[in-house]
Design a protein around this motif. Structure first.
Motif, mmCIF file in Angstrom:
data_model
loop_
_atom_site.group_PDB
_atom_site.id
_atom_site.type_symbol
_atom_site.label_atom_id
_atom_site.label_comp_id
_atom_site.label_asym_id
_atom_site.label_seq_id
_atom_site.Cartn_x
_atom_site.Cartn_y
_atom_site.Cartn_z
ATOM 1 N N MET A 1 -36.395 67.568 -15.607
ATOM 2 C CA MET A 1 -36.442 66.175 -15.167
ATOM 3 C C MET A 1 -35.134 65.828 -14.481
ATOM 4 S SD MET A 1 -36.996 62.739 -17.480
ATOM 5 C CE MET A 1 -38.634 63.222 -18.011
ATOM 6 N N SER A 2 -35.199 65.166 -13.291
ATOM 7 C CA SER A 2 -33.999 64.797 -12.563
ATOM 8 C C SER A 2 -33.285 63.657 -13.277
ATOM 9 C CB SER A 2 -34.360 64.380 -11.136
ATOM 10 O OG SER A 2 -35.092 63.164 -11.147
ATOM 11 N N HIS A 3 -32.040 63.385 -12.838
ATOM 12 C CA HIS A 3 -31.243 62.336 -13.468
ATOM 13 C C HIS A 3 -31.905 60.974 -13.295
ATOM 14 C CE1 HIS A 3 -27.808 60.235 -15.037
ATOM 15 N NE2 HIS A 3 -27.595 59.595 -13.888
ATOM 16 N N ILE A 4 -32.410 60.690 -12.083
ATOM 17 C CA ILE A 4 -33.027 59.388 -11.848
ATOM 18 C C ILE A 4 -34.331 59.247 -12.630
ATOM 19 C CG2 ILE A 4 -34.305 60.131 -9.793
ATOM 20 C CD1 ILE A 4 -32.609 56.685 -10.403
ATOM 21 N N ASP A 5 -35.086 60.350 -12.778
ATOM 22 C CA ASP A 5 -36.306 60.309 -13.595
ATOM 23 C C ASP A 5 -35.964 59.998 -15.051
ATOM 24 O OD1 ASP A 5 -38.055 60.817 -11.522
ATOM 25 O OD2 ASP A 5 -38.015 62.988 -11.808
ATOM 26 N N ASN A 6 -34.852 60.557 -15.515
ATOM 27 C CA ASN A 6 -34.411 60.312 -16.882
ATOM 28 C C ASN A 6 -34.062 58.829 -17.081
ATOM 29 O OD1 ASN A 6 -33.651 61.154 -19.556
ATOM 30 N ND2 ASN A 6 -31.520 60.959 -18.914
ATOM 31 N N ILE A 7 -33.428 58.228 -16.070
ATOM 32 C CA ILE A 7 -33.097 56.801 -16.150
ATOM 33 C C ILE A 7 -34.379 55.972 -16.187
ATOM 34 C CG2 ILE A 7 -32.000 54.867 -14.961
ATOM 35 C CD1 ILE A 7 -29.928 56.805 -13.870
ATOM 36 N N ARG A 12 -37.820 52.330 -18.930
ATOM 37 C CA ARG A 12 -39.213 51.989 -19.229
ATOM 38 C C ARG A 12 -39.439 51.887 -20.738
ATOM 39 N NH1 ARG A 12 -41.357 55.883 -16.784
ATOM 40 N NH2 ARG A 12 -41.897 54.904 -14.796
ATOM 41 N N ALA A 13 -38.874 52.842 -21.485
ATOM 42 C CA ALA A 13 -39.029 52.822 -22.943
ATOM 43 C C ALA A 13 -38.391 51.576 -23.545
ATOM 44 C CB ALA A 13 -38.410 54.080 -23.543
ATOM 45 N N ALA A 44 -27.528 44.520 -16.214
ATOM 46 C CA ALA A 44 -26.211 44.621 -16.856
ATOM 47 C C ALA A 44 -26.351 44.869 -18.356
ATOM 48 C CB ALA A 44 -25.416 43.343 -16.596
ATOM 49 N N GLU A 45 -27.318 44.156 -18.985
ATOM 50 C CA GLU A 45 -27.546 44.329 -20.426
ATOM 51 C C GLU A 45 -28.017 45.745 -20.748
ATOM 52 O OE1 GLU A 45 -30.859 42.948 -23.731
ATOM 53 O OE2 GLU A 45 -30.441 41.618 -22.027
ATOM 54 N N TYR A 46 -28.994 46.247 -19.987
ATOM 55 C CA TYR A 46 -29.525 47.579 -20.222
ATOM 56 C C TYR A 46 -28.496 48.654 -19.875
ATOM 57 C CZ TYR A 46 -34.332 46.130 -21.231
ATOM 58 O OH TYR A 46 -35.451 45.597 -21.827
ATOM 59 N N GLY A 47 -27.700 48.383 -18.847
ATOM 60 C CA GLY A 47 -26.668 49.344 -18.470
ATOM 61 C C GLY A 47 -25.677 49.557 -19.605
ATOM 62 N N ARG A 48 -25.266 48.459 -20.238
ATOM 63 C CA ARG A 48 -24.336 48.578 -21.370
ATOM 64 C C ARG A 48 -24.988 49.297 -22.545
ATOM 65 N NH1 ARG A 48 -23.145 43.234 -19.772
ATOM 66 N NH2 ARG A 48 -24.569 42.420 -21.373
ATOM 67 N N PHE A 49 -26.233 48.960 -22.833
ATOM 68 C CA PHE A 49 -26.919 49.540 -23.991
ATOM 69 C C PHE A 49 -27.199 51.032 -23.794
ATOM 70 C CE2 PHE A 49 -30.727 50.688 -26.390
ATOM 71 C CZ PHE A 49 -30.395 50.242 -27.656
ATOM 72 N N LEU A 50 -27.614 51.417 -22.582
ATOM 73 C CA LEU A 50 -28.020 52.799 -22.315
ATOM 74 C C LEU A 50 -26.896 53.653 -21.740
ATOM 75 C CD1 LEU A 50 -31.519 52.028 -20.718
ATOM 76 C CD2 LEU A 50 -31.080 52.870 -23.035
ATOM 77 N N GLY A 51 -25.753 53.032 -21.432
ATOM 78 C CA GLY A 51 -24.659 53.803 -20.836
ATOM 79 C C GLY A 51 -24.959 54.234 -19.416
ATOM 80 N N ILE A 52 -25.610 53.357 -18.659
ATOM 81 C CA ILE A 52 -26.013 53.649 -17.290
ATOM 82 C C ILE A 52 -25.366 52.621 -16.367
ATOM 83 C CG2 ILE A 52 -27.993 53.788 -15.704
ATOM 84 C CD1 ILE A 52 -29.732 54.418 -18.168
ATOM 85 N N PRO A 53 -24.867 53.017 -15.196
ATOM 86 C CA PRO A 53 -24.307 52.035 -14.250
ATOM 87 C C PRO A 53 -25.315 50.928 -13.954
ATOM 88 C CG PRO A 53 -23.807 54.255 -13.519
ATOM 89 C CD PRO A 53 -24.748 54.399 -14.676
#
Length: 318
Positions: A1-7, A12-13, A44-53
């Motif tokens: 799975m690519s990085h963007i697919d993983n995001i 989605r989850a 911004a909220e999901y980025g902080r929670f998931l560690g994603i930009p």
């Protein structure tokens, strides 16, 4: 799975666990469209929670919102007109890229499979719809039966393999598939003999002539598919394996539970999905892996007891 697919998977989850509906307020309004401020805050909220930009999170959220809105529009159109929308992803493994961009194709569910092939050919600007092979939920779409009779549904995802597009490579695939099918069927017909089979316990399995022929033909397609897989031609291999799957499907289900060949066929199909980077068939892959698990447990025991027993009886080291 690519990085963007993983995001995409992570976001989605998270949306599903929190019951967030991106196609409703405060994220979308029928009058205003996408409400960017609310989407940016969520990113911004999901980025902080998931560690994603947060910018990547925002991109994924807007893509998921667009997908949801397209599904809603397709559902309304289907309810009003009966015209179904299919999400078509064309496989192109020549450059190692796996699958290409998904496109929407519309077709009435009362239409034949050949009508869907023609609609896809027109969308992809292909001259011959006979070179379009559609796969839905792990099954080849038959050209001479209605889509409804084959359990196709509105908003369903399809994968398409183009076996001829005017270039030598795809024309060769189209001709090769037809030649292989004709050769295998000719060999089975000319031999006109029954195949002797044994189950996992070594007991003979007796087959009616029609099932014997179907199984022989299916096994022939499997052998040809293995050759294609060895040279990493997974488009050809998948088409041949699905042809084999259709032959096996005509056999008694109890027979398929007694032999390993059907489990190996399903495993090879899942491997082709993986090598073609086709995530649209994940539900079918999960179903086929479940078949493999049940079959191998029957063959070798819950903890490989039968395999160890066979090795011990043969005098070989374990």
């Amino acid at each position: 799975m690519s990085h963007i697919d993983n995001i995409f998977t992570q976001v989605r989850a998270r949306l599903q666990s929190e019951g967030v509906k991106l196609w409703e307020e405060p994220y979308f309004s029928e009058d205003l469209g996408c409400i960017e401020g609310a989407m940016e805050n969520l990113a911004a909220e999901y980025g902080r929670f998931l560690g994603i930009p947060s910018d990547r999170c925002y991109f994924v959220l807007t893509e998921l919102q667009d997908n949801a809105l397209r599904k809603l529009a397709a559902r309304r159109e289907f309810n009003a007109t009966g015209l179904a929308t299919f999400k078509v992803r064309r496989i192109d493994n020549r450059g190692g890229g796996g699958t290409t961009t998904m496109q929407d194709v519309k077709c009435d569910l009362n239409s034949l499979g050949s009508d869907l092939q023609a609609a896809i050919a027109a969308k992809l600007q292909l001259p011959d719809s006979n070179h379009v092979k559609c796969i839905a939920a792990g099954k080849m779409v038959a050209s001479n039966a209605t889509l409804a009779s084959q359990q196709l549904k509105n908003n369903q995802q399809l994968i398409v393999i183009v076996t001829g597009r005017g270039d030598n490579q795809n024309e060769a695939l189209y001709d090769r598939i037809n030649r292989i099918k004709a050769d295998v069927e000719a060999v089975v017909s000319s031999q006109n003999q029954l195949m002797e089979m044994e189950d996992q316990n070594g007991s003979p399995v007796f087959l009616p002539p029609d099932e014997n022929r179907a199984l022989l033909t299916g096994l022939g397609f499997c052998e040809k598919a293995k050759v294609a897989m060895q040279r990493e031609d997974f488009e050809e291999a998948l088409l041949l394996l699905l042809e084999a799957d259709e032959r096996f499907a005509t056999c008694n289900s109890q027979l398929l539970e007694k032999v390993d060949n059907y489990a190996l066929l399903n495993l090879d199909i899942v491997w082709c999905y993986l090598c073609l980077k086709n995530v649209t068939q994940l539900p079918d892959a999960e179903r086929r892996l479940s078949i493999c698990t049940r079959s191998f447990r029957r063959s070798y025991g819950e903890n490989f007891e039968r395999l160890y027993s066979l090795k011990e009886s043969s005098g070989r080291s374990i």
